[in-house]
Design a protein around this motif. Sequence first.
Motif, PDB file in Angstrom:
ATOM      1  N   LYS A   1      24.853  72.977  -8.807  1.00 59.86           N
ATOM      2  CA  LYS A   1      24.763  74.129  -9.691  1.00 59.86           C
ATOM      3  C   LYS A   1      23.716  73.957 -10.782  1.00 59.86           C
ATOM      4  O   LYS A   1      23.097  74.933 -11.221  1.00 59.86           O
ATOM      5  CB  LYS A   1      26.129  74.398 -10.334  1.00 59.86           C
ATOM      6  N   GLN A   2      23.492  72.716 -11.203  1.00 57.93           N
ATOM      7  CA  GLN A   2      22.508  72.475 -12.261  1.00 57.93           C
ATOM      8  C   GLN A   2      21.087  72.833 -11.822  1.00 57.93           C
ATOM      9  O   GLN A   2      20.198  73.016 -12.647  1.00 57.93           O
ATOM     10  CB  GLN A   2      22.547  71.020 -12.709  1.00 57.93           C
ATOM     11  N   LEU A   3      20.869  72.951 -10.504  1.00 52.79           N
ATOM     12  CA  LEU A   3      19.558  73.331  -9.986  1.00 52.79           C
ATOM     13  C   LEU A   3      19.459  74.817  -9.653  1.00 52.79           C
ATOM     14  O   LEU A   3      18.401  75.298  -9.246  1.00 52.79           O
ATOM     15  CB  LEU A   3      19.232  72.524  -8.719  1.00 52.79           C
ATOM     16  N   ILE A   4      20.554  75.538  -9.803  1.00 55.20           N
ATOM     17  CA  ILE A   4      20.564  76.966  -9.475  1.00 55.20           C
ATOM     18  C   ILE A   4      20.128  77.766 -10.692  1.00 55.20           C
ATOM     19  O   ILE A   4      20.721  77.652 -11.767  1.00 55.20           O
ATOM     20  CB  ILE A   4      21.955  77.398  -8.976  1.00 55.20           C
ATOM     21  N   PHE A   5      19.099  78.569 -10.502  1.00 58.14           N
ATOM     22  CA  PHE A   5      18.475  79.315 -11.601  1.00 58.14           C
ATOM     23  C   PHE A   5      19.296  80.563 -11.914  1.00 58.14           C
ATOM     24  O   PHE A   5      19.453  81.447 -11.071  1.00 58.14           O
ATOM     25  CB  PHE A   5      17.051  79.705 -11.202  1.00 58.14           C
ATOM     26  N   SER A   6      19.813  80.635 -13.134  1.00 58.51           N
ATOM     27  CA  SER A   6      20.549  81.822 -13.580  1.00 58.51           C
ATOM     28  C   SER A   6      20.342  81.966 -15.088  1.00 58.51           C
ATOM     29  O   SER A   6      19.807  81.073 -15.741  1.00 58.51           O
ATOM     30  CB  SER A   6      22.055  81.678 -13.278  1.00 58.51           C
ATOM     31  N   VAL A   7      20.768  83.095 -15.626  1.00 62.09           N
ATOM     32  CA  VAL A   7      20.595  83.323 -17.068  1.00 62.09           C
ATOM     33  C   VAL A   7      21.504  82.405 -17.882  1.00 62.09           C
ATOM     34  O   VAL A   7      21.355  82.305 -19.103  1.00 62.09           O
ATOM     35  CB  VAL A   7      20.875  84.797 -17.433  1.00 62.09           C
ATOM     36  N   TYR A   8      22.427  81.730 -17.227  1.00 66.66           N
ATOM     37  CA  TYR A   8      23.310  80.800 -17.928  1.00 66.66           C
ATOM     38  C   TYR A   8      22.697  79.405 -18.037  1.00 66.66           C
ATOM     39  O   TYR A   8      23.143  78.593 -18.847  1.00 66.66           O
ATOM     40  CB  TYR A   8      24.669  80.715 -17.213  1.00 66.66           C
ATOM     41  N   ARG A   9      21.686  79.110 -17.209  1.00 65.71           N
ATOM     42  CA  ARG A   9      21.079  77.786 -17.211  1.00 65.71           C
ATOM     43  C   ARG A   9      19.593  77.813 -17.551  1.00 65.71           C
ATOM     44  O   ARG A   9      18.978  76.763 -17.705  1.00 65.71           O
ATOM     45  CB  ARG A   9      21.277  77.106 -15.849  1.00 65.71           C
ATOM     46  N   ALA A  10      19.035  78.986 -17.640  1.00 64.82           N
ATOM     47  CA  ALA A  10      17.601  79.116 -17.939  1.00 64.82           C
ATOM     48  C   ALA A  10      17.405  80.135 -19.058  1.00 64.82           C
ATOM     49  O   ALA A  10      18.290  80.941 -19.353  1.00 64.82           O
ATOM     50  CB  ALA A  10      16.838  79.554 -16.697  1.00 64.82           C
ATOM     51  N   ALA A  11      16.246  80.062 -19.695  1.00 68.73           N
ATOM     52  CA  ALA A  11      15.815  81.052 -20.701  1.00 68.73           C
ATOM     53  C   ALA A  11      16.877  81.334 -21.767  1.00 68.73           C
ATOM     54  O   ALA A  11      17.387  82.459 -21.861  1.00 68.73           O
ATOM     55  CB  ALA A  11      15.405  82.344 -19.999  1.00 68.73           C
ATOM     56  N   PRO A  12      17.220  80.344 -22.595  1.00 69.18           N
ATOM     57  CA  PRO A  12      18.214  80.576 -23.651  1.00 69.18           C
ATOM     58  C   PRO A  12      17.802  81.672 -24.631  1.00 69.18           C
ATOM     59  O   PRO A  12      18.656  82.256 -25.306  1.00 69.18           O
ATOM     60  CB  PRO A  12      18.314  79.210 -24.352  1.00 69.18           C
ATOM     61  N   GLU A  13      16.492  81.982 -24.690  1.00 65.52           N
ATOM     62  CA  GLU A  13      16.005  83.032 -25.589  1.00 65.52           C
ATOM     63  C   GLU A  13      16.610  84.395 -25.266  1.00 65.52           C
ATOM     64  O   GLU A  13      16.647  85.283 -26.130  1.00 65.52           O
ATOM     65  CB  GLU A  13      14.475  83.139 -25.503  1.00 65.52           C
ATOM     66  N   LEU A  14      17.076  84.576 -24.044  1.00 62.34           N
ATOM     67  CA  LEU A  14      17.654  85.870 -23.652  1.00 62.34           C
ATOM     68  C   LEU A  14      18.831  86.277 -24.529  1.00 62.34           C
ATOM     69  O   LEU A  14      19.148  87.461 -24.640  1.00 62.34           O
ATOM     70  CB  LEU A  14      18.106  85.831 -22.191  1.00 62.34           C
ATOM     71  N   LYS A  15      19.475  85.297 -25.155  1.00 63.20           N
ATOM     72  CA  LYS A  15      20.616  85.621 -26.028  1.00 63.20           C
ATOM     73  C   LYS A  15      20.200  86.531 -27.172  1.00 63.20           C
ATOM     74  O   LYS A  15      21.007  87.305 -27.690  1.00 63.20           O
ATOM     75  CB  LYS A  15      21.231  84.330 -26.577  1.00 63.20           C
ATOM     76  N   ASP A  16      18.920  86.448 -27.562  1.00 62.79           N
ATOM     77  CA  ASP A  16      18.428  87.282 -28.667  1.00 62.79           C
ATOM     78  C   ASP A  16      18.405  88.765 -28.307  1.00 62.79           C
ATOM     79  O   ASP A  16      18.411  89.618 -29.195  1.00 62.79           O
ATOM     80  CB  ASP A  16      17.006  86.848 -29.064  1.00 62.79           C
TER      81      ASP A  16
END
Length: 481
Positions: free
Chosen positions: A125-140
């Motif tokens: 799962k750590q290699l699966i690209f999702s908004v929960y594991r990538a691009a923390p800026e999206l929270k803004d």
Amino acid sequence: MGKNKSEFHRKNRNDTVNRNTLKKRKEINAECEKLLRLSSHPSYLNNLWENYLEISSCLENIRKLESVRIDAVERFDATNDFLIWLKENGAKIDNISIHKFPDYDLGLKAEKDFEENDLLLEIPKQLIFSVYRAAPELKDIQNDVMIQHMPQVALAIALLIEKKREDSKWKPYLNILPKKYCTVLYMNVKDMMELKGSPSFEPALKQCRNIARQYSYFHKLFHNNESSVSKLLGDDFTYEDYRWAVSTVMTRQNIIPSEDGSQMIHSLIPMWDMCNHQEGRITTNFNEASNSCECHAMRDFKSGEQIFIYYGARTNTEFFVHSGFVHPGNQNDDFVLRLGVSKADALGNERAELLTKINLLPISDYSLKPDQGLISGPLLGFLRIFNMTKEELHHWLQSDAVHDITKVNCEIEKSLDEKAIKFLKTRIIILLTQYPKTQEDCDKLLHSTQDPCRKLVYQMKILERNILNRILLGFEKPTKV
């Protein structure tokens, strides 16, 4: 004196560059405002083709003004770094390699014999690209309506954020992704003109319209707030990049459980997403015990053979519009036929009223499948009503058994069903005049271009032609209704 003169010239050059940049930015902003209007107003739905032409012209102007970033890394050259990255992060990819296959670009090759149901891939799962594991800026911008309600869009923006970040941990994966696609977003006006008359035409135009609206919406958003996403993407947010990100998501997304297991989320699964499609069965699942995506062989694969997976039950129109390919052996394919009651029909009001009574619209789309054996259900109901006389319409409008019209064994005149079949056959014959007449014509069409998008359009039309011919042949069987 010389030094001061040099600094003076440098300052003038910088001022000129800044003025030109500002001028270009204003022009792009004006085009994006126009694009947002063109792609948002509901009245344009009444004339999708004219709307598409205006949108295409606007996008062409934007693309000329925007700076296009060229990726230095060729896709196949990124293979080794990608495989090392996978293994270092716990992926199990033994006896499988990345290989170039004719007509497929890159795919996965078996380096040993695999039997049906053997484990092929295990991607943690750590290699699966999702908004929960990538691009923390999206929270803004997580409260933005599109980010909230359109998970595929959020995933596309996440891709662009990570692509912009030089130190992204996802670089090995981003570098192995295709540089461009054959989705409808990459097709030009001439490609689309070839689709006129095809059931794929309208969904393709709507898809282009939707993505143009999304791009212009985010362009405005990123230039009117101070979020970390805006600061990171800012003037680097281009249509070229956005259609790439959207196409990446459309062609490769999958659904996995969220971090807490409470919902299913959209994601990209490295390595697994390099498997091409073939008819079969779904043999991929998420193993919660190992916290990884597992892919098993849907059939035996010999050493040296390309490994395929089954993408699911989709029509070729769906593959064409969203995935950028078509599959000749598609067992789920159909031809969507639009049928409607003409405004010039003297009995149009009665037909529309009777259609409403059996929960059908005066104009609707019906799925025709070859080798179906029967015309039944809503299509049968429409064809019967469309061919009824005034007396028959009045009879059924007052009948308590009105819903029987959609049933095969309905108490109805045999001649009415004969008229219904004749009408459908005639409609199919007329439709076929828009397609190549012979197999030789089909072959000539396919060999007339090397452009991948145009070739895909021709492949789509040929498959539609084949379906219509198979349906027509089916009428020769004894029982149709």
